[in-house]
Design an enzyme around this catalytic site. Structure first.
Site, PDB file in Angstrom:
ATOM      1  CB  SER A 148      52.895  -8.110 -50.499  1.00 44.51           C
ATOM      2  OG  SER A 148      52.599  -6.821 -50.954  1.00 44.51           O
ATOM      3  CB  CYS A 149      52.786 -12.753 -52.567  1.00 49.66           C
ATOM      4  SG  CYS A 149      53.550 -14.378 -52.763  1.00 49.66           S
ATOM      5  N   PRO A 150      53.983 -13.441 -49.451  1.00 52.47           N
ATOM      6  CG  PRO A 150      55.181 -14.936 -48.094  1.00 52.47           C
ATOM      7  CD  PRO A 150      55.239 -13.549 -48.675  1.00 52.47           C
TER       8      PRO A 150
ATOM      9  CG  LEU B  11      56.926  -8.520 -48.064  1.00 55.76           C
ATOM     10  CD1 LEU B  11      55.764  -9.417 -48.440  1.00 55.76           C
ATOM     11  CD2 LEU B  11      57.869  -8.384 -49.248  1.00 55.76           C
TER      12      LEU B  11
END
Lengths: 86, 132
Positions: free
Chosen positions: A23-25, B72
């Protein structure tokens, strides 16, 4: 002016970064790291499954002085093309 | 960009790391000023065990799984990568370091220890100054 998907498919990237599943970033940082490994006027292709990246990388390219070439939408991910300009 | 980081919960620090990454990608220099709970969270011994959220604590497990599924990384790994890629300076409030009996070596990625005047001066002169 971004290229059409047909024109983009004919490009031969100097480097492709596969940032799918991150995912971002993550894809943004991957692009920043990878662009330095591409020669000036060379092409970087970023593969990303993060929906924000297809909007983020054009903005990033514009702000830091590279050329955003366009995006191809594939099933479940995007192929984003940037030409290194500096 | 200047970030004054008073908070020390991982959800807020994740937001901080995402903003730092964006700024670094845009070739902006970033100065992070750690204050009380920010310093506590940056203590090397606390990085992994500091897991309590600032809001909606009942969603901690759901959030943890959601972030994992989203690919993430933890806030401190994102920050470390951003620091490797750009100019990110991490300053520690002297009073906070003293409160936690911490030296510079005890604090993750820290560059120096500063006083309040420098924090205000940096925030005053920055184009973007955020308090987290």
């Amino acid at each position: 002016m971004p290229l059409s998907p047909e024109e983009l498919k004919k490009l031969k990237p100097d480097k492709t970064v596969d940032a799918r599943g991150v995912s971002c970033p993550g894809p943004l940082l991957a692009a920043k790291r990878a662009i330095t490994e591409v020669p000036i006027d060379g092409i970087l292709e970023v593969l990303s499954s993060d929906p924000g990246t297809a909007r983020d990388l054009p903005k990033w390219a514009e702000k830091v002085g590279h050329e955003f070439l366009g995006v191809i939408e594939e099933p479940g991910y995007w192929r984003i093309f940037v030409r290194r300009k500096k | 960009m200047v970030l004054v980081v008073f908070s020390g919960t991982p959800d807020r620090l994740l937001g901080m790391s995402v903003l730092v990454s964006g700024a670094v990608a845009l070739d902006m220099e970033v100065d992070i000023y750690l204050m009380l709970w920010g310093t506590y969270a940056f203590l090397k011994k606390n990085l992994e065990k500091n897991t309590e959220l600032s809001e909606h604590k009942e969603l901690a497990t759901q959030l943890s799984e959601g972030l994992k599924n989203a690919g993430l990384k933890p806030w401190y790994e994102i920050l470390k990568e951003a620091k490797e890629l750009g100019t990110v300076r991490i300053h520690v409030c002297g009073a906070a370091a003293k409160a936690w009996n911490a030296s510079l070596d005890d604090i993750f990625l820290a560059d120096d220890i500063v006083g309040a005047t420098e924090i205000i001066d940096a925030a005053k002169n920055a184009k973007i100054a955020l308090f987290i």
